[in-house]
Scaffold this motif. Structure first.
Motif, PDB file in Angstrom:
ATOM      1  N   PHE A 104      75.189   6.661 -13.166  1.00 30.27           N
ATOM      2  CA  PHE A 104      76.394   7.234 -13.381  1.00 30.27           C
ATOM      3  C   PHE A 104      77.178   7.990 -12.314  1.00 30.27           C
ATOM      4  O   PHE A 104      78.396   7.537 -11.885  1.00 30.27           O
ATOM      5  CB  PHE A 104      76.221   8.027 -14.698  1.00 30.27           C
ATOM      6  CG  PHE A 104      77.709   8.338 -15.354  1.00 30.27           C
ATOM      7  CD1 PHE A 104      78.429   9.744 -14.885  1.00 30.27           C
ATOM      8  CD2 PHE A 104      78.688   7.626 -15.834  1.00 30.27           C
ATOM      9  CE1 PHE A 104      79.692  10.175 -15.507  1.00 30.27           C
ATOM     10  CE2 PHE A 104      79.947   7.893 -16.324  1.00 30.27           C
ATOM     11  CZ  PHE A 104      80.489   9.041 -16.307  1.00 30.27           C
ATOM     12  N   SER A 105      76.485   9.005 -11.816  1.00 33.31           N
ATOM     13  CA  SER A 105      77.345   9.710 -10.780  1.00 33.31           C
ATOM     14  C   SER A 105      76.887   9.120  -9.333  1.00 33.31           C
ATOM     15  O   SER A 105      77.280   9.851  -8.464  1.00 33.31           O
ATOM     16  CB  SER A 105      76.824  11.219 -10.971  1.00 33.31           C
ATOM     17  OG  SER A 105      75.408  11.201 -10.955  1.00 33.31           O
ATOM     18  N   ASN A 106      75.944   8.268  -9.312  1.00 30.17           N
ATOM     19  CA  ASN A 106      75.463   7.862  -7.909  1.00 30.17           C
ATOM     20  C   ASN A 106      74.912   8.936  -7.245  1.00 30.17           C
ATOM     21  O   ASN A 106      75.453   9.450  -6.135  1.00 30.17           O
ATOM     22  CB  ASN A 106      76.652   7.251  -7.360  1.00 30.17           C
ATOM     23  CG  ASN A 106      76.395   6.470  -6.002  1.00 30.17           C
ATOM     24  OD1 ASN A 106      74.862   5.969  -5.731  1.00 30.17           O
ATOM     25  ND2 ASN A 106      77.073   6.187  -5.188  1.00 30.17           N
ATOM     26  N   TRP A 107      74.139   9.809  -7.792  1.00 34.11           N
ATOM     27  CA  TRP A 107      73.498  10.949  -7.216  1.00 34.11           C
ATOM     28  C   TRP A 107      72.067  10.801  -7.783  1.00 34.11           C
ATOM     29  O   TRP A 107      71.673  10.748  -8.958  1.00 34.11           O
ATOM     30  CB  TRP A 107      74.389  12.199  -8.064  1.00 34.11           C
ATOM     31  CG  TRP A 107      73.739  13.481  -7.320  1.00 34.11           C
ATOM     32  CD1 TRP A 107      72.964  14.262  -7.809  1.00 34.11           C
ATOM     33  CD2 TRP A 107      74.641  14.035  -6.212  1.00 34.11           C
ATOM     34  NE1 TRP A 107      73.029  15.459  -6.786  1.00 34.11           N
ATOM     35  CE2 TRP A 107      73.767  15.232  -5.903  1.00 34.11           C
ATOM     36  CE3 TRP A 107      75.361  13.600  -5.261  1.00 34.11           C
ATOM     37  CZ2 TRP A 107      74.147  15.954  -4.814  1.00 34.11           C
ATOM     38  CZ3 TRP A 107      75.701  14.298  -3.976  1.00 34.11           C
ATOM     39  CH2 TRP A 107      75.301  15.725  -3.933  1.00 34.11           C
ATOM     40  N   PRO A 108      71.180  11.246  -6.669  1.00 30.14           N
ATOM     41  CA  PRO A 108      69.834  10.764  -7.038  1.00 30.14           C
ATOM     42  C   PRO A 108      68.908  11.959  -7.739  1.00 30.14           C
ATOM     43  O   PRO A 108      67.721  11.613  -8.019  1.00 30.14           O
ATOM     44  CB  PRO A 108      69.371  10.571  -5.442  1.00 30.14           C
ATOM     45  CG  PRO A 108      70.170  11.484  -4.593  1.00 30.14           C
ATOM     46  CD  PRO A 108      71.475  11.590  -5.254  1.00 30.14           C
ATOM     47  N   THR A 109      69.471  13.159  -7.718  1.00 25.64           N
ATOM     48  CA  THR A 109      68.709  14.199  -8.533  1.00 25.64           C
ATOM     49  C   THR A 109      69.099  15.069  -9.523  1.00 25.64           C
ATOM     50  O   THR A 109      70.291  14.742  -9.983  1.00 25.64           O
ATOM     51  CB  THR A 109      68.440  15.288  -7.248  1.00 25.64           C
ATOM     52  OG1 THR A 109      69.538  15.724  -6.543  1.00 25.64           O
ATOM     53  CG2 THR A 109      67.499  14.265  -6.098  1.00 25.64           C
ATOM     54  N   ILE A 110      68.414  15.571 -10.179  1.00 30.61           N
ATOM     55  CA  ILE A 110      68.703  16.596 -11.211  1.00 30.61           C
ATOM     56  C   ILE A 110      68.276  17.899 -10.800  1.00 30.61           C
ATOM     57  O   ILE A 110      67.435  18.135 -10.114  1.00 30.61           O
ATOM     58  CB  ILE A 110      67.840  16.079 -12.627  1.00 30.61           C
ATOM     59  CG1 ILE A 110      67.842  14.819 -12.698  1.00 30.61           C
ATOM     60  CG2 ILE A 110      68.165  17.100 -13.673  1.00 30.61           C
ATOM     61  CD1 ILE A 110      69.129  14.218 -13.472  1.00 30.61           C
ATOM     62  N   PRO A 111      69.188  18.776 -11.032  1.00 34.37           N
ATOM     63  CA  PRO A 111      70.366  19.083 -12.016  1.00 34.37           C
ATOM     64  C   PRO A 111      71.728  18.454 -11.567  1.00 34.37           C
ATOM     65  O   PRO A 111      71.714  18.115 -10.309  1.00 34.37           O
ATOM     66  CB  PRO A 111      70.373  20.484 -12.375  1.00 34.37           C
ATOM     67  CG  PRO A 111      70.019  21.053 -10.632  1.00 34.37           C
ATOM     68  CD  PRO A 111      68.934  20.428 -10.416  1.00 34.37           C
ATOM     69  N   GLN A 112      72.500  18.175 -12.621  1.00 35.70           N
ATOM     70  CA  GLN A 112      73.772  17.637 -12.287  1.00 35.70           C
ATOM     71  C   GLN A 112      74.612  18.425 -13.018  1.00 35.70           C
ATOM     72  O   GLN A 112      74.502  18.886 -14.368  1.00 35.70           O
ATOM     73  CB  GLN A 112      73.776  16.319 -12.701  1.00 35.70           C
ATOM     74  CG  GLN A 112      73.028  15.251 -11.838  1.00 35.70           C
ATOM     75  CD  GLN A 112      73.461  13.859 -11.984  1.00 35.70           C
ATOM     76  OE1 GLN A 112      74.592  13.483 -12.594  1.00 35.70           O
ATOM     77  NE2 GLN A 112      72.705  12.890 -11.429  1.00 35.70           N
TER      78      GLN A 112
END
Lengths: 158, 86
Positions: A104-112
């Motif tokens: 969804f965020s096109n971001w590879p890691t957590i936390p978001q």
């Protein structure tokens, strides 16, 4: 500012935190909701989820018990600013959520971290915003008065 | 090919025109493969943090599929000089 950096370094150890004796009203939403995320139109549900609250975080674990140093850091930073009314979702509970939020965020890691439905970044970004004063400003825009502003005022009165 | 600090460093230097790259393998600090990078690149000028980080993420799309955790510090050459002198 140096004391802030030393304090920040301690954030990365899971299980540590600045504990204050007051009721913690952080709402943790347990998403045993494979029903929510197992079907394709995740974007819509996620899109609604992040808009439901001013501050939304996706972490590993819960605010009471973060399961990773970076997730812990996010929780501690928010706590330092006195932000305790936010929604947090545990990605470890739901693999679909864990992948879904990354897509969804096109971001590879957590936390978001999301403010007002907008993706802010992960732990690094939140930490840098905290260190350079941007976080206080962003919280103000959300209508949240950072606790650190009061702390600073007390410092200056002395 | 497994992801190494070296391969990350090379890719960032080559594809982003970075003037300075530091890559630290922080796997021992965390539960699995993790890296911490410092990238100094003139292309970061005028860009907000999120955009800088996304540039790096795009450059390392393949590597990030293998990596569990990733920390990044993105500076412009000017910020880097300033930080060095502090």
């Amino acid at each position: 500012m140096n004391h802030l950096f030393r304090l920040s370094a301690g954030l990365f150890r899971p299980g540590t935190g600045v504990y204050r004796r007051r009721p913690v009203s952080e709402r943790h939403v347990s998403l045993v909701a494979s029903r929510l995320f197992s079907s394709a139109p995740e974007n819509n549900e996620l899109g609604q989820l992040i808009k439901k609250d001013k501050v939304v975080v996706f972490i590993k674990g819960t605010p009471a018990q973060p399961m990773c140093g970076f997730s812990n850091a996010v929780v501690q930073i928010l706590r330092m600013h006195g932000v305790d009314d936010y929604a947090s979702y545990n990605v470890l509970e739901d693999q679909d959520l864990r992948q879904g939020v990354k897509d969804f965020s096109n971001w590879p890691t957590i936390p978001q971290v999301y403010f007002n439905g907008e993706f802010v970044g992960g732990c690094d970004i939140l930490l840098q915003m905290h260190q350079n004063g941007d976080l206080v400003e962003e919280l103000k825009k959300l209508g949240i008065h950072s606790a650190l502003l009061d702390a600073n005022k007390d410092e200056q009165k002395k | 090919m497994p992801v190494t600090a070296e391969s990350i460093r090379n890719k960032l230097a080559a594809e982003m025109g970075a003037v300075h790259v530091e890559v630290e393998d922080t796997t021992t600090d965390h539960c699995s493969t993790s890296f911490k990078v410092l990238i100094v690149c003139p292309q970061f000028e005028g860009k907000p943090l999120l955009q800088r980080h996304r540039m790096v993420n795009t450059c390392l799309t393949e590597e990030l599929k293998e990596i569990h955790a990733f920390e990044q510090k993105t500076l412009t050459p000017e910020q880097w000089e300033k930080q060095k002198s502090e």
